[in-house]
Design a protein around this motif. Sequence first.
Motif, short mmCIF file in Angstrom:
data_model
loop_
_atom_site.label_atom_id
_atom_site.label_comp_id
_atom_site.label_asym_id
_atom_site.label_seq_id
_atom_site.Cartn_x
_atom_site.Cartn_y
_atom_site.Cartn_z
N ILE A 96 0.82 -1.21 0.00
CA ILE A 96 0.00 0.00 0.00
C ILE A 96 0.85 1.26 0.00
O ILE A 96 0.61 2.18 -0.76
N ASP A 97 1.86 1.31 0.85
CA ASP A 97 2.68 2.52 1.00
C ASP A 97 4.14 2.12 0.95
O ASP A 97 4.55 1.14 1.57
N ILE A 98 4.94 2.89 0.24
CA ILE A 98 6.35 2.53 0.06
C ILE A 98 7.12 2.50 1.38
O ILE A 98 8.15 1.83 1.49
N ARG A 99 6.60 3.17 2.40
CA ARG A 99 7.29 3.16 3.69
C ARG A 99 7.27 1.78 4.35
O ARG A 99 8.04 1.52 5.28
N GLU A 100 6.41 0.87 3.83
CA GLU A 100 6.39 -0.50 4.34
C GLU A 100 7.74 -1.20 4.14
O GLU A 100 8.08 -2.14 4.86
N ARG A 101 8.51 -0.74 3.16
CA ARG A 101 9.79 -1.39 2.84
C ARG A 101 10.85 -1.12 3.90
O ARG A 101 11.84 -1.85 3.96
N PHE A 102 10.65 -0.10 4.70
CA PHE A 102 11.65 0.30 5.70
C PHE A 102 11.02 0.21 7.09
O PHE A 102 10.23 1.07 7.47
N ARG A 103 11.38 -0.81 7.83
CA ARG A 103 10.79 -0.98 9.16
C ARG A 103 11.86 -0.85 10.24
O ARG A 103 12.92 -1.45 10.14
N ARG A 140 17.63 0.42 -6.72
CA ARG A 140 18.95 0.73 -6.18
C ARG A 140 18.87 1.92 -5.22
O ARG A 140 19.50 1.92 -4.17
N PHE A 141 18.09 2.91 -5.60
CA PHE A 141 17.93 4.07 -4.71
C PHE A 141 17.29 3.65 -3.39
O PHE A 141 17.70 4.08 -2.32
N LEU A 142 16.27 2.78 -3.47
CA LEU A 142 15.60 2.34 -2.25
C LEU A 142 16.54 1.56 -1.35
O LEU A 142 16.50 1.70 -0.12
N ALA A 143 17.41 0.73 -1.95
CA ALA A 143 18.38 -0.01 -1.15
C ALA A 143 19.36 0.95 -0.48
O ALA A 143 19.67 0.81 0.71
N LEU A 144 19.83 1.94 -1.23
CA LEU A 144 20.74 2.94 -0.66
C LEU A 144 20.06 3.72 0.46
O LEU A 144 20.67 4.02 1.49
N LEU A 145 18.78 4.03 0.25
CA LEU A 145 18.01 4.73 1.28
C LEU A 145 17.92 3.88 2.54
O LEU A 145 18.04 4.39 3.66
N ALA A 146 17.72 2.58 2.36
CA ALA A 146 17.66 1.68 3.52
C ALA A 146 18.99 1.68 4.28
O ALA A 146 19.01 1.74 5.52
#
Length: 565
Positions: A96-103, A140-146
Amino acid sequence: MEEGMGALKYSRTAYEEALDVLFSLIVNRRRCDKSGDRFELMFEYVKMLDLEESMSKMKVIHVAGTKGKGSTCTFTESILRKCGFHTGLFTSPHLIDIRERFRLDGIDISEEKFLAYFWWCYNRLKEKTSEDVPMPHLFRFLALLAFKIFSDEQVDVAILEVGLGGTFDATNVVQAPIVCGIASLGYDHTELLGNTLGAIASEKAGIFKVCLKKLSLKHERLGIISSFCFHPFTLVQRGAPAFTVFQPDEAMHVLRDKASQLDVQLTVVPSLDPELLQGHKLGLEGEHQYLNARLAIALSSTWLHRTGRSNLSYKEQSGSLPEQFIEGLTTARFEGRAQIVPDRYNDIETPEDLVFYLDGAHSPESMVVCSSWFCAAIKHNQEGILNHQLDDNGTSSNKLLQGYDNDEARKKSVQVLLFNCMSVRDPQLLLQPLIKTCANNGVHFKKALFVPNTSLFNKVGTHGLAEANGEVDLSWQFHVRRVWENIIQSEKGGDSQGIGAMVEEESEKPEVSGKSCENSAVFSSLPMAIKWLRDSVLQQNRSIRLQVLVTGSLHLVGDVLKLIK
């Protein structure tokens, strides 16, 4: 959070602006290609973000696999959180929300923190990238953000789920994990990973890390050491142990061979003995989860042992699981996987009249698992027990339906399929095992509904949900329906009577696209399909109970959750 990142309060508009910028990072609707798509750039990005040192110290658990890797990561995070550690979990995709990827500690990152970290990373990369080193694409950006989030939040453990494959996945920039895991392997993304289990296993085994102390010319001649393993900030001191579950022979041979070449200790773990849970149930539904849970136990125990917390780890010879492990396994939650959600639409007095069974299965193997779970779940439902994984507040609940009244007991349970899959997949390979597994369990769908995903591919946030406007290309949905009809007609023992008198036929309804078939229908939008299901219950004076299996695509599962929750 790093000084200068700011602590402003952000409006919803600011969040949507960030999501639109994220959309701009999608390149050709793909995440990578088989050549690795210049994977070495990941090390340049890490350097631009000044993450070399913090990543070398990050205590990572890295998990790949075709199916079950997300559940394994979820179990692992829950166990270590219950052991008292500050956890970071990176998974994909979101529902639902991209913030779910970062917990962080089991909770989606807040909008405020997400925006602060997002703009810091984006602006820094925008400033330092060039024509030779372009901006990273979305994943790749999301992984770097994590990595940035977990570094600045100073998590004790970072649990990383591989996005695609392993060797060239963005998460594989991590060079010194504490422990690695390979969940169940099967056929998926064959256009990128290869069309044999051996080729797929080879890509997944790319997360194994060589023990540099034992590196020899023999290894170099074998060609198994990629150039990026010798990046200047690589600080691997010893090989990371790896764990896997029982795999098909072809895949297991490759995994063992790769581990041997890299001097990695590879251990195969069995399924978890339910007795070890001391009468409790796993937080994630389905028999297959006992395999993922046992892999999570091995990863958690090894992480604890290798980070100097052996007193908390599971000792097999003890014959019992630590209390924290049991609590972690039984309270783990992962939406969109074997999830049961009754519809709470206002006009339906009894939510159990329309129940959605959601599972994002999208490979032949996972479709068998999904179908088996669905059959078992509706059997329990028909016996008067409905298991909820989550209530409205996101907390665990189990609801016992206390004694149906006479009208309730006379209701007919009708199974309906709500399906879509990506066009890169073969619907025959997904639908055939679904139909066969259900038929073997005495379950036959009275109707199959085929819909396009509601969320657009290029939208990565909550505002990607919209009604279908104008002309919608439904050619793929009609193709999938033809595949379904052909399978149904060829199944001699199948129930092809259609929904008949129990549910009003929809051929004259304006919202239905194309001519209705006896066993199936194509809808131009997901909201229309949901409306049809709700109307079907109301029009039959609540004499039926619809049990709707939603599967084939995690994107579809996420879209349904948006609409019904």
